[in-house]
Design an enzyme around this catalytic site. Sequence first.
Site, mmCIF file in Angstrom:
data_model
loop_
_atom_site.group_PDB
_atom_site.id
_atom_site.type_symbol
_atom_site.label_atom_id
_atom_site.label_comp_id
_atom_site.label_asym_id
_atom_site.label_seq_id
_atom_site.Cartn_x
_atom_site.Cartn_y
_atom_site.Cartn_z
ATOM 1 N N GLU A 1 19.028 -1.416 16.646
ATOM 2 C CA GLU A 1 20.263 -2.170 16.871
ATOM 3 C C GLU A 1 20.056 -3.165 18.022
ATOM 4 O O GLU A 1 19.355 -2.878 18.979
ATOM 5 C CB GLU A 1 21.399 -1.184 17.204
ATOM 6 C CG GLU A 1 22.714 -1.834 17.559
ATOM 7 C CD GLU A 1 23.193 -2.832 16.510
ATOM 8 O OE1 GLU A 1 23.183 -2.501 15.309
ATOM 9 O OE2 GLU A 1 23.567 -3.946 16.900
ATOM 10 N N PHE A 2 20.713 -4.327 17.918
ATOM 11 C CA PHE A 2 20.544 -5.382 18.923
ATOM 12 C C PHE A 2 21.841 -5.687 19.671
ATOM 13 O O PHE A 2 21.917 -6.694 20.376
ATOM 14 C CB PHE A 2 20.044 -6.667 18.245
ATOM 15 C CG PHE A 2 18.669 -6.530 17.659
ATOM 16 C CD1 PHE A 2 17.538 -6.736 18.438
ATOM 17 C CD2 PHE A 2 18.495 -6.167 16.337
ATOM 18 C CE1 PHE A 2 16.261 -6.601 17.910
ATOM 19 C CE2 PHE A 2 17.225 -6.023 15.792
ATOM 20 C CZ PHE A 2 16.111 -6.241 16.582
ATOM 21 N N LYS B 1 12.073 -4.428 17.888
ATOM 22 C CA LYS B 1 13.177 -4.129 18.819
ATOM 23 C C LYS B 1 12.693 -4.211 20.274
ATOM 24 O O LYS B 1 13.321 -4.842 21.131
ATOM 25 C CB LYS B 1 13.751 -2.738 18.504
ATOM 26 C CG LYS B 1 14.734 -2.232 19.526
ATOM 27 C CD LYS B 1 15.978 -3.084 19.647
ATOM 28 C CE LYS B 1 16.714 -2.775 20.935
ATOM 29 N NZ LYS B 1 17.879 -3.600 21.146
ATOM 30 N N GLY C 1 19.279 -14.508 39.013
ATOM 31 C CA GLY C 1 20.128 -13.451 39.581
ATOM 32 C C GLY C 1 19.332 -12.457 40.395
ATOM 33 O O GLY C 1 18.213 -12.724 40.848
ATOM 34 N N CYS D 1 19.024 -0.635 28.916
ATOM 35 C CA CYS D 1 17.976 -0.973 27.943
ATOM 36 C C CYS D 1 16.754 -1.689 28.523
ATOM 37 O O CYS D 1 15.639 -1.198 28.384
ATOM 38 C CB CYS D 1 18.574 -1.813 26.813
ATOM 39 S SG CYS D 1 19.727 -0.863 25.809
ATOM 40 N N LYS E 1 14.158 0.368 30.781
ATOM 41 C CA LYS E 1 13.416 1.426 30.087
ATOM 42 C C LYS E 1 12.585 0.876 28.930
ATOM 43 O O LYS E 1 11.483 1.351 28.671
ATOM 44 C CB LYS E 1 14.361 2.527 29.592
ATOM 45 C CG LYS E 1 15.123 2.188 28.334
ATOM 46 C CD LYS E 1 15.899 3.383 27.797
ATOM 47 C CE LYS E 1 16.736 3.014 26.580
ATOM 48 N NZ LYS E 1 15.990 2.635 25.392
ATOM 49 N N LYS F 1 26.058 -6.094 34.416
ATOM 50 C CA LYS F 1 26.379 -7.475 34.030
ATOM 51 C C LYS F 1 27.886 -7.532 33.848
ATOM 52 O O LYS F 1 28.560 -6.483 33.797
ATOM 53 C CB LYS F 1 25.664 -7.872 32.736
ATOM 54 C CG LYS F 1 26.101 -7.040 31.523
ATOM 55 C CD LYS F 1 25.550 -7.605 30.234
ATOM 56 C CE LYS F 1 26.170 -6.902 29.040
ATOM 57 N NZ LYS F 1 25.731 -7.406 27.758
HETATM 58 N N1 LIG Z 1 23.577 0.412 24.931
HETATM 59 C C1 LIG Z 1 23.096 -0.656 24.324
HETATM 60 O O1 LIG Z 1 23.510 -1.789 24.597
HETATM 61 C C2 LIG Z 1 22.039 -0.511 23.253
HETATM 62 C C3 LIG Z 1 21.772 -1.623 22.435
HETATM 63 C C4 LIG Z 1 20.788 -1.489 21.451
HETATM 64 C C5 LIG Z 1 20.074 -0.310 21.329
HETATM 65 N N2 LIG Z 1 20.346 0.731 22.168
HETATM 66 C C6 LIG Z 1 19.582 1.973 21.983
HETATM 67 O O2 LIG Z 1 20.396 2.880 21.238
HETATM 68 C C7 LIG Z 1 20.176 4.219 21.715
HETATM 69 C C8 LIG Z 1 21.486 4.800 22.173
HETATM 70 O O3 LIG Z 1 21.942 4.032 23.270
HETATM 71 P P1 LIG Z 1 23.451 4.155 23.803
HETATM 72 O O4 LIG Z 1 23.578 3.181 24.919
HETATM 73 O O5 LIG Z 1 24.367 4.089 22.656
HETATM 74 O O6 LIG Z 1 23.387 5.630 24.373
HETATM 75 P P2 LIG Z 1 24.541 6.466 25.117
HETATM 76 O O7 LIG Z 1 23.849 7.212 26.185
HETATM 77 O O8 LIG Z 1 25.684 5.563 25.440
HETATM 78 O O9 LIG Z 1 25.032 7.455 23.989
HETATM 79 C C9 LIG Z 1 24.249 8.474 23.431
HETATM 80 C C10 LIG Z 1 25.210 9.559 22.988
HETATM 81 O O10 LIG Z 1 24.480 10.513 22.222
HETATM 82 C C11 LIG Z 1 24.992 11.801 22.557
HETATM 83 N N3 LIG Z 1 23.972 12.788 22.158
HETATM 84 C C12 LIG Z 1 22.733 12.955 22.669
HETATM 85 N N4 LIG Z 1 22.072 13.936 22.005
HETATM 86 C C13 LIG Z 1 22.906 14.388 21.056
HETATM 87 C C14 LIG Z 1 22.801 15.386 20.055
HETATM 88 N N5 LIG Z 1 21.689 16.098 19.872
HETATM 89 N N6 LIG Z 1 23.868 15.597 19.249
HETATM 90 C C15 LIG Z 1 24.998 14.883 19.410
HETATM 91 N N7 LIG Z 1 25.172 13.927 20.337
HETATM 92 C C16 LIG Z 1 24.120 13.672 21.151
HETATM 93 C C17 LIG Z 1 25.269 11.719 24.040
HETATM 94 O O11 LIG Z 1 26.160 12.719 24.479
HETATM 95 C C18 LIG Z 1 25.857 10.311 24.151
HETATM 96 O O12 LIG Z 1 27.267 10.304 23.995
HETATM 97 C C19 LIG Z 1 19.117 4.114 22.800
HETATM 98 O O13 LIG Z 1 17.850 4.332 22.224
HETATM 99 C C20 LIG Z 1 19.234 2.688 23.273
HETATM 100 O O14 LIG Z 1 18.042 2.202 23.813
HETATM 101 C C21 LIG Z 1 21.336 0.659 23.115
#
Ligand SMILES: NC(=O)c1ccc[n+]([C@@H]2O[C@H](COP(=O)([O-])OP(=O)(O)OC[C@H]3O[C@@H](n4cnc5c(N)ncnc54)[C@H](O)[C@@H]3O)[C@@H](O)[C@H]2O)c1
Length: 436
Positions: free
Chosen positions: A140-141, A208, A257, A264, A267, A324
């Site tokens: 996802e982006f 990604k 900045g 993201c 890591k 941000k």
């Molecule tokens: N945040 C962003 O902007 C973004 C954008 C693109 C991709 N990503 C990627 O997507 C992934 C998720 O990121 P996020 O920011 O949404 O994470 P987040 O930390 O906001 O949410 C993850 C959720 O998963 C839950 N969880 C973890 N293990 C679980 C399990 N076994 N069963 C049920 N629930 C569980 C956690 O409690 C949490 O609520 C990461 O790999 C991240 O790099 C994030």
Amino acid sequence: MRIAVVGAGYVGLASALAWSHLGHDVRVLERDARRVGALRRHDDPLGEPLVPELLDASDLLVTSDASEAFARADMVAVAVGTPQTHGGRADLSALDAACATIAQAARPGTVVVRSTVPVGTADRLQRDVLHRSAVVSNPEFLREGRAIADMLRPDRVLAGGEGGQRDLIEALYAPILGQSFTPVAELRPDLTPRALVWTDRRSAELAKYAANAFLATKLSFVNELANVAATTGSDIRAVIEVLRLDPRIGEAFLRPGLGWGGSCFPKDTRALEALAMDRGYDFNILRAVIEQNRRQLDRFVALIEGELGARRDVRIALLGLAFKSGTADCRESPAVALAQRLVERGWSVRAYDPAVRERPCELPAAVALCDDIRDAALGADAIVIATEWEAFARDLTALREVTRDDLLFDGRCLVDPGDAAAAGFRYFGICPATRH
Ligand SMILES: NC(=O)c1ccc[n+]([C@@H]2O[C@H](COP(=O)([O-])OP(=O)(O)OC[C@H]3O[C@@H](n4cnc5c(N)ncnc54)[C@H](O)[C@@H]3O)[C@@H](O)[C@H]2O)c1
């Protein structure tokens, strides 16, 4: 389609709500009981635009019971966090645990990996854990602060897997690819259909990381450029304007900045560097980008110390805590790291961020979290802008009326130095005022 989503964070919740809006039957498995409770009450745990509207309109089932979440699901999407370990590699323990639960409790079907994971992870899960299902990589982006808008109007949809899965992914995203979804409040479909880039799992996983690493590189480049401009007496704002007008360079990600942060970029850049290193390749541009980002905050702190270092009883108004603008997310936020550096000097720091209501756990206890900007600025010796919220640049005169001294340190190139001077501030920043 009947879909179960594991993880109700930015990616999981946005995916679940968007797919539900497209007419799919969606259930969400979330292990955090507080988040389950909030979502059941239709409270938005993320502070994301359009999430409240979609929660109210959907009949999303949110549960921490795997068998309830997976009952009748044809497809399970995994969107759990993949934070970094100490060595910089991605920590896949949450993903592995989630996939073990899927193998145990879901019937065989399609498993879509939405988390950002190192190359080869989906192949490994297919081979070792989910051999009865078909694993598709579907990174996802989306951007925080625009999660729903980016889900429904993405630049592109990326998926990788065996050819037989492509039809299913096209069906999942059909109203997004065709931009024919029903509007959500003011968010309407675009006129241009979106492309599905269909590839193998390893290419999807690398693409990604490549996107995030490239954006981080662009930011570090422009930060470096601002530092060079400060030594050459050049006006970095003019230099950037020239870059911006070149379509080969593009307009985005050219604001200097304090350094990039968030959940993201830090890591993902480190995970890609480690991934290359593990395969014997030294990704030296990326290593330099990561190092540049570490040094960028040091430079800003040195600038503040240069003006205030000799003083005692220093009071700082820190404007911004989120990594941000447009989000309340303070994970790996340079603003929070800056707060830490300022209190280490023994200075009093009063912080305000329009989106941050709950104290971020990394924020030092000595930092006071204020409810409004005036409260933070009252009696301050210096205003320090750490997040690029436009509102911080709006009424500088009112701010100057309540501060004790006239220093303004702009860590985000937000304020026009002329406006700062007109309000009675002495301006210092990453983009210093250069007048010839
Ligand atoms: N945040 C962003 O902007 C973004 C954008 C693109 C991709 N990503 C990627 O997507 C992934 C998720 O990121 P996020 O920011 O949404 O994470 P987040 O930390 O906001 O949410 C993850 C959720 O998963 C839950 N969880 C973890 N293990 C679980 C399990 N076994 N069963 C049920 N629930 C569980 C956690 O409690 C949490 O609520 C990461 O790999 C991240 O790099 C994030």
